[in-house]
Design an enzyme around this catalytic site. Sequence first.
Site, short mmCIF file in Angstrom:
data_model
loop_
_atom_site.label_atom_id
_atom_site.label_comp_id
_atom_site.label_asym_id
_atom_site.label_seq_id
_atom_site.Cartn_x
_atom_site.Cartn_y
_atom_site.Cartn_z
N HIS A 155 5.44 9.51 59.96
CA HIS A 155 4.68 8.34 59.50
C HIS A 155 5.60 7.36 58.76
O HIS A 155 5.81 7.50 57.55
CB HIS A 155 3.52 8.79 58.60
CG HIS A 155 2.40 9.39 59.38
ND1 HIS A 155 1.15 8.83 59.46
CD2 HIS A 155 2.35 10.51 60.16
CE1 HIS A 155 0.37 9.56 60.25
NE2 HIS A 155 1.10 10.60 60.67
N GLU A 181 5.02 4.56 57.74
CA GLU A 181 4.27 3.73 56.78
C GLU A 181 3.96 4.46 55.48
O GLU A 181 3.44 3.86 54.55
CB GLU A 181 2.96 3.25 57.44
CG GLU A 181 1.83 4.28 57.50
CD GLU A 181 2.02 5.42 58.51
OE1 GLU A 181 3.05 5.42 59.21
OE2 GLU A 181 1.16 6.32 58.56
N CYS A 233 2.86 9.22 65.69
CA CYS A 233 2.22 10.54 65.58
C CYS A 233 1.30 10.83 66.76
O CYS A 233 1.81 11.11 67.84
CB CYS A 233 1.52 10.67 64.23
SG CYS A 233 1.39 12.40 63.74
N1 LIG Z 1 -1.09 12.05 62.12
C1 LIG Z 1 -1.41 12.24 63.40
O1 LIG Z 1 -1.50 11.32 64.20
C2 LIG Z 1 -1.76 13.63 63.80
C3 LIG Z 1 -1.85 13.85 65.27
C4 LIG Z 1 -2.48 15.17 65.65
N2 LIG Z 1 -3.88 15.17 65.35
C5 LIG Z 1 -1.78 16.30 64.91
O2 LIG Z 1 -2.33 16.84 63.99
O3 LIG Z 1 -0.68 16.62 65.21
#
Ligand SMILES: NC(=O)CC[C@H](N)C(=O)O
Length: 786
Positions: free
Chosen positions: A203, A205, A103
């Site tokens: 994600h 996880e 992410c």
């Molecule tokens: N879950 C994250 O790592 C989010 C990354 C970034 N802050 C976004 O909102 O896209």
Amino acid sequence: MTTDHPPATPHPISILLLDSYDSYTFNLHALLRSLFPHTDIHVLHNDSISPSELRKFLPTFDFVVVGPGPGHPGVKGDIGIIPEVWGFGGRQGEVPVPVLGVCLGMQSLCLHFGGAVMRLHTPKHGQISRLEYPPATTTTSLLFTPHTSPPNVVRYHSLHAILPHPPSSIPLTPLAYTSDPENGRVLMAVAHHSLPFYAVQYHPESISSEGGASLISNFWDLARGWNTDTGRDAGVKSVVIEAKTEVKPRPLLLSSSPPPAPRRVTVRKLQTHICPLSLIPILGIDTAAPYTALLESLATPGRWSILAVPSSRMEHITYRIPPPSSPHVISIAHPGTAEAVARPAVPDTVQEVQVDDGVEGVHKYLAHLMQARKPDLTQGYEEVPFCGGLVGYMTYEMGVAGLGIDLLRSEKAEAPAGGGGADDAPDVNMLFVERSVVVDTLTNTVYIQSLCEDDAGWVDDVAAKIIQAQSQPPPSSPTVPKLGRRVEVKTPNKAKYEADVRTAQEFLAAGESYELCLTAQTSLRTSTPAWSLYQRLRQTNPAPYAAYLKLGEVTVLSSSPERAVSWTRPRDGQRSVVELRPIKGTVRKSSSVETIEDAQIVLRNPKDLAENLMIVDLIRHDLTLVSAPSTVHVPHLMRVEEYSHLFQLVSVVRGELDGDSGYVGWDALRGMVPAGSMTGAPKKRSVEILRELEGEGKGRKGERGVYSGVMGYWSVCGAGDWSVVIRTAVNYGNRRVRPEDEDEGDVWWIGAGGAVTALSTPEGEEEEMRVKLGSVLRGIVGDGCM
Ligand SMILES: NC(=O)CC[C@H](N)C(=O)O
Ligand SMILES: C=C(O[C@@H]1C=C(C(=O)O)C=C[C@H]1O)C(=O)O
């Protein structure tokens, strides 16, 4: 998350996990741990070491995982030293280290190598999308298992990476996309052309992502190939990293030595049905006296009700977080005499203890106090969760301070903005209870218990009183005490609340948070005594965590449905089981939503499911920090439960406490406050945003006080159970009442709120806040006051 085959690990390996103050980092840790059980996994905050230290350490790792986080990858304060990881290898003698970005980690990789990072049209938080693979296959696409159907994966992002056209102008290859109606095609995975850098936007996880384990396993195959081909000696494991801040909390107890001469628990067990409330007159307890603590289970899944019986040896332990640079002082008051127990006018004897390391020192003090008072556990009944110990509350601010956030309290006493809390009310407010009556509402069993020496006389006397009362005819149907004439209610301003929802959504759109639990406070003034108000509340809104707490000047009337955390008494050879029951998703009962089935239809919508999933993932992270490896699991994911006025979407997350590493139940509580369901995710950034939003005026941060904190017990026998303080009215001792208004009654504060997500509407959130507020307000003052 599915558990696939573990990859071959010929020798113990070493992994670096870089955390950007996210609330899902330890879920990644758990996923890595499930695949590499005997591996060193070092977790560091992205700002806890210097770039030069990082360059020194990097060669000693087999691979690095750059985790998710709030904010933007181009902002130094959000991303810390992470760009150094992508640049490593550029100097003489350096060999790049394989990295998997997640992410924010992927966004940082793309930005570093020439991509752009932009806002999504509609942020996707806690939502599930299916991956799509581009038609061209390259060796790098081995990150995903070829010829299998693409997994469904959970997304928590507001920003996304865009690669320029033609794609060959930068050294990154797209590996996966997804499409959704609002945002169209969004990049979901990339790999570097020639360096061992891979990343995913989703994600892996998350509890609801598929294919997480095979992703890591495929990445490890690629990483291992790189390490072999480049001759990186991944076998050197003498990594000594001294980070300024540790991500994993140290256990509170420094030693586990048993107390020198354990006390005995004196106990009598009676098989009889008794309403804990009726114990109050039977035992002659004065509910207006300085100390009363009654925790009641009035609805499932509650089972035990606990009455603390005041005694002259009881202790009242309080602590208020001081302004910066003032000493941290815990005060322990002993009533000392029966008069002091009964009457506020008779002063207690007070002892003060100063602790060194702030709120952490307070937690350590409590943990050591409880360890020193552990009784002889061969006495008493194993099934009873409470045999004496701490009963009380911790404010929301105790959790906030524990996250390392400065409360900005000033020396000058002033009521904090936001309405929750008082200028000098304690943040930790507990009784050490020696005498108690505990009722098992499931089996109609009553346990009368004392930790005092030679207290069999008191125990027998109480047993005799209960038996005698049972022989009397029961009182005619219980009456609801009448409300005094004057009732004044000030509810939050609708326009302001809706504007706050919009501002919260601006933060979400910017990637600063995935979910924000916005709250506001209502004040209620009434001259009706606290005990009568509690009786009204418990009858109209029976809850699993009902409670009447009178702890010095602060009185709390609770009808909370939500368990913050519980832990079982550790038994021989078995670990203590820690459980959290987050609630997210609320619908009011009505003629169209009458049954669980109706509620299921209403609550199984993308918004409520996403809200709940985000908190479940957050809680898995919190619990993983103190649990034995691979023991955190989710026995119930998003089950609809019925309460007297509402239906709620509830999940259950459990883990086994890692006692071998020295953790006790209090470590779990200390690590999970403030409760994720009252903050949103990621926790730290969300709390900072909410303090600004809920405060009023420059530099004054909104305090929530007891509301949003936790209340419950920790027994010296080892078990604990704490609720999230919601659906609760709190009186701070009328300190904030103007002298001319003193006759007008007590002021009660009732907080209410709900999770704001990208899918919220300001009107919908305002309505949800009022539904929750109504469940308490209607209970106390009846209809017509909203
Ligand atoms: N879950 C994250 O790592 C989010 C990354 C970034 N802050 C976004 O909102 O896209
Ligand atoms: C914020 C409150 O409740 C919290 C928010 C919920 C939600 O967003 O659905 C549900 C239960 C609590 O975790 C409250 O009751 O005031």
